[in-house]
Design an enzyme around this catalytic site. Structure first.
Site, PDB file in Angstrom:
ATOM      1  N   CYS A 239       0.880  -1.164   0.000  1.00 28.88           N
ATOM      2  CA  CYS A 239       0.000   0.000   0.000  1.00 28.88           C
ATOM      3  C   CYS A 239       0.916   1.212   0.000  1.00 28.88           C
ATOM      4  CB  CYS A 239      -0.909   0.010   1.232  1.00 28.88           C
ATOM      5  SG  CYS A 239      -1.852   1.549   1.380  1.00 28.88           S
TER       6      CYS A 239
ATOM      7  N   CYS B   3      -0.643   4.324   2.275  1.00 28.28           N
ATOM      8  CA  CYS B   3      -0.661   4.246   3.742  1.00 28.28           C
ATOM      9  C   CYS B   3      -0.209   2.845   4.147  1.00 28.28           C
ATOM     10  CB  CYS B   3      -2.024   4.624   4.316  1.00 28.28           C
ATOM     11  SG  CYS B   3      -3.453   3.898   3.489  1.00 28.28           S
ATOM     12  N   SER B   4      -1.111   2.036   4.689  1.00 25.78           N
ATOM     13  CA  SER B   4      -0.686   0.686   5.072  1.00 25.78           C
ATOM     14  C   SER B   4      -1.868  -0.275   5.017  1.00 25.78           C
ATOM     15  CB  SER B   4      -0.057   0.691   6.460  1.00 25.78           C
ATOM     16  OG  SER B   4      -0.954   1.264   7.388  1.00 25.78           O
ATOM     17  N   CYS B   5      -2.754  -0.136   4.016  1.00 22.61           N
ATOM     18  CA  CYS B   5      -3.896  -1.043   3.872  1.00 22.61           C
ATOM     19  C   CYS B   5      -3.406  -2.485   3.836  1.00 22.61           C
ATOM     20  CB  CYS B   5      -4.664  -0.732   2.583  1.00 22.61           C
ATOM     21  SG  CYS B   5      -5.370   0.933   2.583  1.00 22.61           S
TER      22      CYS B   5
END
Lengths: 121, 200
Positions: free
Chosen positions: B99, B102-104
C-alpha cells in the site's frame, strides 16, 4: 435517495444496487494528469506515479463512497472503482519487461486512452 | 507493542469514546467486540484459507470470486470489514502486495501488519523495484516469472494465494497450512517445504 455514507464501522461499504460503469474490462484508459494537491487540502487515493499513465481495465470492483469526500465528512457520492493494470517499466524507466502494477482507481480519475489496445501481448 | 500510552492520550481516547457513545454511534460492547476480533485475527487464518484452496477446487473458486464470503465460511466475521480480494499466483505470475499511500492490509484474515509493511522503504521500493525487494528477502521466483505488484489504494484489501509447492502431495490441510507464512500471504516470500520433509 439519501446520500451514501460510510457504514457503521466507519468502513465504506459497497452498495448492492448496481451503478453504471463507464469502462469495462479490457478498455484502455489514461489516468488524469491532475494534481488537486496543488489546489488545496485534499485526500486523494490515486498514486502520484500513475498520473497521466495509460493502462488497461482488468475488472470493475464495485461502487464505493468517494473517499475524497469521506475524508472531509462531506456527503460522499458513490464512485465506480476499477482494478487497472499498468506495465511497470515505463512508469519508472527501469524494471523488467512484462512486470506489471495493478491498482484500484476511481472512475472520475479515468479517461479513455489516446492509444488503442495492444494486440495480443 | 510500542511505547506505553501517555496519560493525555488516554484522556483523549476516553473523551472520544464518551462522545461516540453519547451520539449513539458505537457502544462499549461493540468496541470490545471489535478489539477481540482484531486480536484474534492472525496469519494462521489466511494460511488455512490457502491450504484449503489447495485441496478443494470448489472452495478455491469461491475464495477467488469473493474472499470475504470465503472467510465467513471459515468462521471469520467480516462484518464491517472491507471487501477481501484474493490474488491467484500461477506459473509465470507472482503477486506482491503493497500500500504505497498508507498501510492497507487484510487485517481480518492476517491480523496486524508487520512494521516493515508500513515502512516508507517497503512502500516506496516494492512498487518501483520489486525484484530487488524480493532478492533482499531471499525470495527466488521460478525462471520467467512476471511480477504483478498490487498497490492497495482504495476500498479492497488483498491477499495472495500462492502456488502449492511441489513435494506436498497427499499432505493434510494442517500440514499444508503450516507452510504458509504471513510473508507468503502478501507475496514477499514463497511457501517452502522444509528440507527434512522434502527428503522423506
Amino acid at each position: 435517495m439519501s446520500a451514501p455514507v460510510a457504514g457503521d464501522s466507519g468502513q465504506p461499504e459497497p452498495r448492492a444496487e448496481p451503478v453504471a460503469a463507464r469502462f469495462a474490462a479490457g478498455d484502455r484508459i489514461r489516468v488524469k494528469d491532475d494534481w488537486p494537491e496543488r489546489r488545496g487540502p485534499c485526500h486523494i487515493r490515486t498514486p502520484h506515479y500513475l498520473r497521466g499513465r495509460e493502462g488497461t481495465v482488468q475488472a470493475v470492483l464495485g461502487a464505493f463512497p468517494n473517499p475524497e469526500d469521506l475524508a472531509f465528512a462531506r456527503p460522499a457520492p458513490l464512485r465506480v472503482l476499477y482494478h487497472v493494470l499498468f506495465d511497470q517499466p515505463p512508469i519508472w524507466h527501469e524494471g523488467t519487461e512484462g512486470d506489471t502494477v495493478l491498482v484500484e482507481i476511481f472512475e472520475h480519475w479515468l479517461e479513455p486512452a489516446a492509444t488503442p489496445a495492444k494486440e495480443a501481448a | 507493542m510500542s511505547a506505553p500510552a501517555r496519560p493525555e492520550s488516554i484522556a483523549r481516547l476516553e473523551k472520544l469514546v464518551a462522545a461516540l457513545k453519547a451520539k449513539g454511534i458505537v457502544t462499549e460492547q461493540e468496541i470490545a467486540d471489535r478489539q477481540a476480533s482484531t486480536d484474534r485475527a492472525s496469519p494462521e487464518i489466511g494460511a488455512r484459507m490457502v491450504a484449503r484452496a489447495w485441496l478443494d477446487p470448489e472452495w478455491r473458486a469461491l475464495l477467488l470470486r469473493d474472499g470475504a464470503a470465503a472467510a465467513e465460511q471459515m468462521g471469520v466475521s467480516m462484518a464491517g470489514a472491507p471487501p477481501l480480494g484474493v490474488l491467484e499466483d500461477k506459473p509465470g505470475l507472482h503477486h506482491l502486495v503493497v500500500c504505497t499511500l498508507c498501510s492497507c492490509y487484510p487485517r481480518a484474515v492476517l491480523g496486524y501488519p508487520p512494521s516493515w509493511y508500513k515502512s516508507f522503504e517497503y512502500r516506496s521500493r516494492a512498487v518501483r523495484e520489486p525484484r530487488a525487494v524480493l532478492a533482499e528477502w531471499g525470495t527466488v521466483l521460478p525462471p520467467d516469472t512476471k511480477i504483478r505488484v498490487v498497490d492497495s489504494t482504495a476500498d479492497y484489501r488483498w491477499m495472495v494465494l500462492p502456488m502449492r509447492p511441489a513435494g506436498t502431495e497427499g499432505w493434510s490441510e494442517d500440514r499444508l497450512a503450516a507452510l504458509v507464512t504471513r510473508d507468503a500471504l502478501v507475496g514477499v516470500a514463497l511457501p517452502q517445504v522444509p528440507l527434512a520433509a522434502a527428503a522423506e
